[in-house]
Design a protein around this motif. Structure first.
Motif, PDB file in Angstrom:
ATOM      1  N   ALA A 144       0.863  -1.185   0.000  1.00  0.00           N
ATOM      2  CA  ALA A 144       0.000   0.000   0.000  1.00  0.00           C
ATOM      3  C   ALA A 144       0.893   1.227   0.000  1.00  0.00           C
ATOM      4  O   ALA A 144       1.954   1.239   0.636  1.00  0.00           O
ATOM      5  CB  ALA A 144      -0.917   0.003   1.215  1.00  0.00           C
ATOM      6  N   TYR A 145       0.448   2.241  -0.690  1.00  0.00           N
ATOM      7  CA  TYR A 145       1.215   3.480  -0.840  1.00  0.00           C
ATOM      8  C   TYR A 145       0.596   4.580   0.010  1.00  0.00           C
ATOM      9  O   TYR A 145      -0.613   4.795  -0.018  1.00  0.00           O
ATOM     10  CB  TYR A 145       1.216   3.880  -2.314  1.00  0.00           C
ATOM     11  N   ALA A 146       1.451   5.253   0.775  1.00  0.00           N
ATOM     12  CA  ALA A 146       1.031   6.392   1.603  1.00  0.00           C
ATOM     13  C   ALA A 146       1.931   7.569   1.241  1.00  0.00           C
ATOM     14  O   ALA A 146       3.043   7.689   1.763  1.00  0.00           O
ATOM     15  CB  ALA A 146       1.153   6.042   3.084  1.00  0.00           C
ATOM     16  N   PRO A 147       1.484   8.448   0.329  1.00  0.00           N
ATOM     17  CA  PRO A 147       2.359   9.501  -0.202  1.00  0.00           C
ATOM     18  C   PRO A 147       2.919  10.463   0.839  1.00  0.00           C
ATOM     19  O   PRO A 147       4.036  10.937   0.688  1.00  0.00           O
ATOM     20  CB  PRO A 147       1.486  10.233  -1.214  1.00  0.00           C
ATOM     21  N   GLY A 148       2.201  10.751   1.909  1.00  0.00           N
ATOM     22  CA  GLY A 148       2.688  11.685   2.912  1.00  0.00           C
ATOM     23  C   GLY A 148       3.562  11.045   3.978  1.00  0.00           C
ATOM     24  O   GLY A 148       4.083  11.732   4.855  1.00  0.00           O
ATOM     25  N   SER A 149       3.738   9.749   3.917  1.00  0.00           N
ATOM     26  CA  SER A 149       4.497   9.012   4.924  1.00  0.00           C
ATOM     27  C   SER A 149       5.988   9.052   4.627  1.00  0.00           C
ATOM     28  O   SER A 149       6.397   9.072   3.471  1.00  0.00           O
ATOM     29  CB  SER A 149       4.029   7.556   4.930  1.00  0.00           C
ATOM     30  N   LYS A 150       6.796   8.993   5.677  1.00  0.00           N
ATOM     31  CA  LYS A 150       8.240   8.894   5.450  1.00  0.00           C
ATOM     32  C   LYS A 150       8.587   7.543   4.840  1.00  0.00           C
ATOM     33  O   LYS A 150       9.592   7.390   4.177  1.00  0.00           O
ATOM     34  CB  LYS A 150       9.022   9.136   6.736  1.00  0.00           C
ATOM     35  N   TYR A 151       7.734   6.531   5.057  1.00  0.00           N
ATOM     36  CA  TYR A 151       7.981   5.188   4.510  1.00  0.00           C
ATOM     37  C   TYR A 151       7.431   5.028   3.095  1.00  0.00           C
ATOM     38  O   TYR A 151       7.966   4.281   2.304  1.00  0.00           O
ATOM     39  CB  TYR A 151       7.346   4.126   5.407  1.00  0.00           C
ATOM     40  N   GLN A 152       6.351   5.637   2.796  1.00  0.00           N
ATOM     41  CA  GLN A 152       5.631   5.629   1.524  1.00  0.00           C
ATOM     42  C   GLN A 152       5.046   4.273   1.125  1.00  0.00           C
ATOM     43  O   GLN A 152       3.868   4.183   0.844  1.00  0.00           O
ATOM     44  CB  GLN A 152       6.478   6.202   0.398  1.00  0.00           C
ATOM     45  N   VAL A 153       5.838   3.212   1.079  1.00  0.00           N
ATOM     46  CA  VAL A 153       5.314   1.912   0.656  1.00  0.00           C
ATOM     47  C   VAL A 153       5.347   0.945   1.842  1.00  0.00           C
ATOM     48  O   VAL A 153       6.397   0.754   2.459  1.00  0.00           O
ATOM     49  CB  VAL A 153       6.110   1.324  -0.534  1.00  0.00           C
ATOM     50  N   TYR A 154       4.193   0.368   2.137  1.00  0.00           N
ATOM     51  CA  TYR A 154       4.039  -0.604   3.221  1.00  0.00           C
ATOM     52  C   TYR A 154       3.863  -1.997   2.625  1.00  0.00           C
ATOM     53  O   TYR A 154       3.184  -2.148   1.605  1.00  0.00           O
ATOM     54  CB  TYR A 154       2.834  -0.235   4.101  1.00  0.00           C
ATOM     55  N   TRP A 155       4.443  -2.986   3.280  1.00  0.00           N
ATOM     56  CA  TRP A 155       4.464  -4.355   2.779  1.00  0.00           C
ATOM     57  C   TRP A 155       3.911  -5.328   3.801  1.00  0.00           C
ATOM     58  O   TRP A 155       4.206  -5.206   4.993  1.00  0.00           O
ATOM     59  CB  TRP A 155       5.903  -4.795   2.487  1.00  0.00           C
ATOM     60  N   ALA A 156       3.195  -6.339   3.336  1.00  0.00           N
ATOM     61  CA  ALA A 156       2.766  -7.452   4.175  1.00  0.00           C
ATOM     62  C   ALA A 156       2.944  -8.746   3.366  1.00  0.00           C
ATOM     63  O   ALA A 156       2.401  -8.874   2.275  1.00  0.00           O
ATOM     64  CB  ALA A 156       1.325  -7.299   4.606  1.00  0.00           C
ATOM     65  N   LEU A 157       3.727  -9.657   3.904  1.00  0.00           N
ATOM     66  CA  LEU A 157       3.903 -10.998   3.339  1.00  0.00           C
ATOM     67  C   LEU A 157       3.355 -11.958   4.383  1.00  0.00           C
ATOM     68  O   LEU A 157       3.768 -11.918   5.543  1.00  0.00           O
ATOM     69  CB  LEU A 157       5.377 -11.306   3.080  1.00  0.00           C
ATOM     70  N   ILE A 158       2.433 -12.810   3.980  1.00  0.00           N
ATOM     71  CA  ILE A 158       1.859 -13.797   4.886  1.00  0.00           C
ATOM     72  C   ILE A 158       2.130 -15.180   4.312  1.00  0.00           C
ATOM     73  O   ILE A 158       1.852 -15.441   3.146  1.00  0.00           O
ATOM     74  CB  ILE A 158       0.345 -13.571   5.085  1.00  0.00           C
ATOM     75  N   MET A 159       2.662 -16.046   5.162  1.00  0.00           N
ATOM     76  CA  MET A 159       2.974 -17.427   4.772  1.00  0.00           C
ATOM     77  C   MET A 159       2.209 -18.361   5.710  1.00  0.00           C
ATOM     78  O   MET A 159       2.058 -18.060   6.888  1.00  0.00           O
ATOM     79  CB  MET A 159       4.471 -17.683   4.887  1.00  0.00           C
ATOM     80  N   ALA A 160       1.747 -19.472   5.165  1.00  0.00           N
ATOM     81  CA  ALA A 160       0.977 -20.426   5.974  1.00  0.00           C
ATOM     82  C   ALA A 160       1.158 -21.839   5.460  1.00  0.00           C
ATOM     83  O   ALA A 160       1.489 -22.049   4.285  1.00  0.00           O
ATOM     84  CB  ALA A 160      -0.506 -20.038   5.940  1.00  0.00           C
TER      85      ALA A 160
END
Length: 161
Positions: A144-160
């Motif tokens: 997910a992209y958050a343009p005003g964030s210092k991180y900008q791109v957030y990641w989630a990897l789920i394994m099962a």
């Protein structure tokens, strides 16, 4: 040697485009910048990259799971909205309540490309452990992209399993 062959050889030696009748080279998917509202991680490319890594470590390959993909997208969006990475334990508990017991999660922010996220996860003992989860057969991934964030791109990897 003909002129087109000589030119193609010279251009190839310098890593430049070939003759005009050759198709344009595109950037590999894992190097695409995900720092825009419309950008999405290529889940199949991520699956292939992580599966190859697992094979190199004597582990099985993974298949994409629609429910895990949806959960990963949801987690990435929630982190972007909160403008901070989530806690993996909270996500694992939520996944267990949703019928995904034994799921593990890599949650991170700041990587703009799949190759960067993969390298960061591989170099982090905790994240690497998730990618090398014994018995894992399924995965989901989301950004997910958050343009005003210092991180900008957030990641989630789920394994099962």
């Amino acid at each position: 040697m003909t002129c087109p062959a000589l030119l193609a050889g010279a251009l190839a030696a310098f890593g430049l485009a070939g003759c005009a009748d050759e198709p344009a080279r595109t950037q590999p998917v894992f190097y695409r910048d995900l720092g825009s509202p419309s950008a999405r991680v290529d889940a199949n490319e991520a699956r292939a990259m992580i599966s190859a890594y697992r094979l190199n470590h004597g582990l099985g390959t993974l298949k994409l799971d629609p429910a895990l993909n949806e959960a990963a997208e949801r987690e990435a969006a929630a982190m972007a909205a909160a403008d901070k990475p989530a806690q993996a334990d909270a996500v694992k508990a939520r996944l267990a309540r949703e019928g995904q017991p034994g799921a593990e999660a890599n949650l991170s922010a700041g990587y703009r490309r799949l190759a960067e996220a993969f390298s960061g996860w591989r170099d982090s003992p905790q994240h690497d452990r998730v990618m090398k989860m014994a018995g894992a057969t399924r995965m989901g991934i989301g950004t997910a992209y958050a343009p005003g964030s210092k991180y900008q791109v957030y990641w989630a990897l789920i394994m099962a399993p």
